[in-house]
Each structure stands twice: as structure tokens, then as C-alpha cells.
Design an enzyme around this catalytic site. Structure first.
Site, short mmCIF file in Angstrom:
data_model
loop_
_atom_site.label_atom_id
_atom_site.label_comp_id
_atom_site.label_asym_id
_atom_site.label_seq_id
_atom_site.Cartn_x
_atom_site.Cartn_y
_atom_site.Cartn_z
NE ARG A 247 83.03 32.40 29.83
CZ ARG A 247 81.80 32.49 30.34
NH1 ARG A 247 81.11 31.40 30.58
NH2 ARG A 247 81.27 33.66 30.59
CD GLU A 276 78.81 27.39 25.60
OE1 GLU A 276 78.03 28.38 25.75
OE2 GLU A 276 79.43 26.89 26.54
CG HIS A 297 76.59 28.55 29.03
ND1 HIS A 297 77.62 29.02 28.28
CD2 HIS A 297 76.75 29.13 30.26
CE1 HIS A 297 78.37 29.86 28.99
NE2 HIS A 297 77.85 29.94 30.20
#
Length: 555
Positions: A247, A276, A297
Site C-alpha cells: 500500500r 494513485e 499498481h
């Protein structure tokens, strides 16, 4: 956990869910699972916030990936919502506090993307060690540049794994195959359990200077935000390499950039970021640093992982509605609110039975290796009204036991996981057959090398809780307040003698219940007092000649 079926499940729903909204392009297997179970499902791959706000009032459950932000505003508009499901691990895009306040369960699928995330982490570690992306980029530019890309072997290096859950353990297994020494930290997993999978567990301050590589596998919480910062990085080896596929926010990005620029950190590999997508990627100094490898990601971005999480979230919604348990819930307080009203008193009874057992145990149940070690627990839900909720009631019993016996906070969500981490073997049994004396009975039996005891209870009406048995002694006692349990020879004068001890200490008896074993001429008495019984008074009672056992509990 062990599981005994034996009887057909009662399909009384735990939660009333009829209509489900599925968004964010979740795999169609999720829709199929829900539709096959009789739900009305609407799938909208791309949906705006305004569209969600306008329609969410018509749905009992919402399933998202990461694109849709489930805000406080959306939760307030979802007046029928009982579950918000996240097809994936992180719930950063869901206002969990608002959902908890509204009594809405938030659940995720932590197991579905485990292998994909672990494999991506290992790929990043290998790429970091050998500078593969940088070398690839120069060749695409027409260059043959070997001397600038001298790497390091992984064999013989020490990798520190922060968080030894599913993904962390899978990473450890794979990096051990490379010949790396694996060390780690986890606030729940005992050091003995880590050692069993060849991981040497350390406290954080001990761990930092030992690691050649550090990989992060914790959730993002207030305690893990900026876990790796300037002060921590300064404690690490010069030349350490750091990976984060968990994370964004666990590593302080500005501190990492400073450590890369100074050369103290030799390299970093990041799949996740504070924001993000990050703003102005082309000019982001951390992303553009030559020793920082980045991916957008992609940890769970495999065909297999997306199919797994879609299948799992669908199955979890079905199980929560028609089955015996609520799996994957991340906000424990909402579980109690969302449960059927008739199940709530049974959950309270389960936790009180567990708390009773924990307080009556002799010594410390978690002195592993000693005769006091609590190594086996069986929880049985008997009767048509509760047998289909056996897993939830088993978690309630564990919650009562573990919150008393160890420091990690335990709730309906994490009870089974913590029991597993502590090495407690839990067997869950259920049957629809009625008890000899009551329609429904919840019972537990625990075993150590020196003890083997059984406790049981029931609920009368809608909210009238009673303990009904300890071992061979039958009785009915309200599980509340200050209670003293004592066993004695079944003969005249015992109650009067105990009453005298209490009266001399100015302790008032509020209630008294007696159970008898005529075959052994033994009795068990439960005394409810208005105030706690001091240790010296209890000791005098224990030393009375006809008393074989005396303990106090507070419920």
C-alpha cells in the site's frame, strides 16, 4: 479450523439481501455466482459517482474494485445497503468508518490475489537486484551498456518481510528457494509460528540493520503509515534495497527519495504510491530516479487473480446471506449491527461463555510447552435456530477467550486468524437436533494437558441469556456481574459457611444458584455478589475444608 457437518443446514438468512449492484468491470463469474443463488444482479462496468448516488438506494449490496470511491455521501444514500464488497484486498476506496457507523459490513477478498501479489513482489526483487528495467531501457535506446548494470546475487542475502500474512509467507517461500535468509516482523504471529516456516522473527528495531532487502506486506493503518521514514532508513544497512507492493503511504516517499539520492538506499521497487495515479509522473523525482523501479499498481493484475477475487466476493455475499458465516469482513463493529436480531443475543452469549472459560482456566493458557497450554477447543451449535450460524458463534466464543488471555484485540472478524496464529486447534460442530432440555444450546469444550472442561448456555425468548451447564453440573444462571464458582462436598452447612465469609467482608449476595452431582455427592454453587470478592476473602473460602475449588469471574 476443524469442521463437522453431519446435518442439513437451516437456510434462514443471516442478512436480508435481494438486489446487488456490481461495478468496475468485475469478472462475470461474480454475477453468475450471485444470480445462481437467486439474487437480482445489475452489472455496470463504468459508472459515475452521480449515477451511483442516484441508484444506490435500490440495492442491498454493492461490489466494487478500486475505481469507484464509496464515499460517506454514497453510504448515506444507500439506505438499504447491508454489505459493501471489495473484489480485492485494500479498502482504501471505501469510507469504512462511515459504513461502520451506518451498520454496513465492508468485506474484502484477501486470499484471491495472494499468489499474483507475491509473484509480482518476487519479480520486483529480482529486477531490483539485477537492474533489469534500466538495462532493458538502454538497449531499446540502441545502447550495449554492460558495465553500468552490475547487479548483486540474491543467494545468501537477508530479506526482511514486514507482515507475515498470506502474501508475506508466499514471498518468503519463494525467496527461500533463491537461497535468501528470511527474517520478518508481524505483531500477531508468534515467533514459534514464524520459525516453523523458516522465518526468524524480530522486533522492528532489531530487524532494520540486518536486512539487505526489505519488502512490505502490511495494511495501511495509522500505525503503519510512514513506517519507513528518515529515522528508520538511517537504521538500515547502507546499500539496502526496498520493495513496496502493498500500500502506498507505508513508506514515506520524500524520505525514500532522500535516501536514494544520498546513496544510503541502493534501490527501490514500488508498485504502489501515496496518490494513485501520482500527479505529474514525468516530473516526479522519486518515480524518475534511476535506481527506482516502478509499476502502476499491477500486483493483482493477472487474469487468474481477477477471476479469483470476483468468485470469492460473490461466494462471500451468498454465504453471508444463506450460509453460516460472514467472511472477509474488515469492520467488526458493523457485523454485530448487521446480524439478524435473533442472532445477536447468541453472539453475546458465545462471548460470555468464552470469557467464563478463560477466567476459570487454571494458570496461563498460552504458556506454550507447559501443561497449561490451551491446545484444543470445540464449539458446538445445537438446534435449528443457531446451527446455521455456527461459524459466527464459534468466532464469538474465541473472542471471549482470547480477549482475556492475550493482548491483541480480538473481534468477530479476526478471531479465527488469531487462534490459528496462536496454535489453538478449533473444531466447529453443528447439528439441528434439539438438546435434551432446551431447543437450542451453544457449548464449548476446551482441553489442556491438565484440564478438560465443558460449558453451555442458551437464550430464552428474545434476549434472556443463561448459562446452563459446567461439566456435569446443570443449572440456570444469568451471565452478568460478579460471580463466584465453588465446588464442595454436598452436605449441610456449606452455603451458610460461605455466606458467613462474605458477610464478614461486607459482601452482599445478590443471587445464588446450585448444581448437584448426586452420584459423586458433589455440588457446584454460583454466587452472584454486588461487588467483587477480594483475593484474601477468596483465599479463606478456598482453604475451607469442604471446598474443593473456588474461582471468581466478572462478566
Amino acid at each position: 479450523m476443524g469442521f463437522a457437518r453431519g446435518h442439513q443446514l437451516n437456510k434462514t438468512p443471516m442478512l436480508e439481501i435481494k438486489r446487488v449492484l456490481v461495478v468496475d468491470g468485475i469478472d462475470d463469474v461474480c454475477v453468475k455466482v450471485l444470480a445462481d443463488a437467486g439474487f437480482q444482479v445489475d452489472k455496470k462496468d463504468k459508472i459515475t459517482k452521480d449515477e451511483v448516488l442516484a441508484t444506490i438506494k435500490d440495492y442491498d449490496a454493492l461490489i466494487v474494485r478500486s475505481a469507484t470511491k464509496v464515499t460517506k455521501e454514497i453510504i448515506a444514500a444507500g439506505t438499504r445497503l447491508k454489505i459493501i464488497g471489495r473484489a480485492g484486498t485494500g479498502v482504501d476506496n471505501i469510507d469504512t468508518d462511515a459504513a461502520t457507523h451506518a451498520g454496513i459490513i465492508v468485506m474484502n477478498t484477501p486470499g484471491g490475489n495472494t499468489l499474483s501479489a507475491a509473484e509480482h513482489t518476487c519479480a520486483m526483487i529480482s529486477a531490483l537486484a539485477r537492474q533489469i528495467p534500466q538495462a532493458h531501457a538502454t538497449m531499446k535506446q540502441g545502447k550495449w551498456d554492460r558495465k553500468n548494470f552490475m547487479g548483486v546475487e540474491l543467494h545468501g542475502k537477508t530479506i526482511a518481510i514486514l507482515g507475515l500474512g498470506r502474501i508475506g509467507r508466499e514471498v518468503a517461500t519463494r525467496m527461500q528457494a533463491y537461497g535468501m535468509k528470511t527474517i520478518g516482523y508481524d505483531p500477531i504471529l508468534p515467533k514459534e509460528a514464524a520459525k516453523a516456516i523458516n522465518i526468524d522473527a524480530y522486533d522492528l528495531d532489531e530487524l532494520w540493520p540486518l536486512a539487505d532487502f526489505i519488502t512490505v506486506h502490511t495494511p495501511l493503518t495509522e500505525s503503519t503509515r510512514h513506517l519507513l521514514n528518515d529515522a528508520v532508513l538511517a537504521k538500515c544497512k547502507k546499500g539496502v534495497r526496498i520493495v513496496n507492493c502493498a500500500r502506498g503511504g507505508i513508506i514515506e516517499e520524500a524520505a525514500l527519495l532522500r535516501a536514494l539520492e544520498s546513496g544510503h538506499v541502493a534501490g527501490a521497487a514500488l508498485d504502489v504510491f501515496d496518490e494513485e495515479p501520482p500527479k505529474d509522473i514525468a516530473n516526479n523525482k522519486l518515480i524518475q530516479h534511476p535506481n527506482c523501479i516502478v509499476t502502476p499498481h499491477l500486483g493483482a493484475s493477472t487474469e487468474e487473480a481477477q477471476a479469483k477475487v470476483a468468485l470469492e466476493i460473490g461466494q462471500q455475499i451468498v454465504e453471508a446471506t444463506h450460509g453460516s458465516q460472514i467472511m472477509g469482513a474488515v469492520n467488526a463493529p458493523a457485523m454485530m449491527h448487521a446480524l439478524r436480531d435473533d442472532l445477536k443475543p447468541w453472539v453475546i452469549l458465545g462471548s460470555k461463555l468464552g470469557l467464563l472459560a478463560a477466567q476459570l482456566m487454571v494458570g496461563s493458557a498460552f504458556e506454550k510447552g507447559s501443561s497449561k497450554w490451551l491446545h484444543r477447543l470445540t464449539v458446538t451449535a445445537q438446534g435449528k435456530a443457531i446451527q446455521s450460524s455456527s461459524s459466527t458463534l464459534c468466532a464469538a466464543v474465541l473472542m471471549g477467550i482470547l480477549n482475556h488471555l492475550q493482548a491483541t484485540p480480538v473481534n468477530l472478524v479476526n478471531a479465527s486468524m488469531i487462534a490459528d496464529a496462536l496454535g489453538l486447534h478449533v473444531r466447529e460442530e453443528r447439528t439441528s437436533e434439539p438438546h435434551d432440555e432446551y431447543q437450542n444450546v451453544l457449548s464449548l469444550r476446551y482441553t489442556t494437558e491438565t484440564e478438560d472442561h465443558e460449558y453451555a448456555g442458551t437464550v430464552f425468548g428474545t434476549n434472556n441469556l443463561r448459562f446452563t451447564r459446567i461439566d456435569q453440573f446443570a443449572f440456570e444462571v444469568r451471565p452478568a456481574g460478579h460471580l463466584m464458582f465453588y465446588r464442595n462436598e454436598d452436605k449441610p452447612g456449606v452455603i451458610a459457611a460461605i455466606g458467613t465469609h462474605l458477610a464478614q467482608a461486607s459482601i452482599n449476595i445478590a443471587d445464588l444458584t446450585l448444581g448437584r452431582d448426586d452420584s459423586k455427592r458433589e455440588a457446584l454453587c454460583i454466587v452472584n455478589t454486588d461487588q467483587p470478592i477480594p483475593a484474601d476473602v477468596l483465599q479463606r473460602i478456598q482453604q475451607t475444608s469442604f471446598i474443593t475449588y473456588a474461582r471468581t469471574v466478572t462478566l
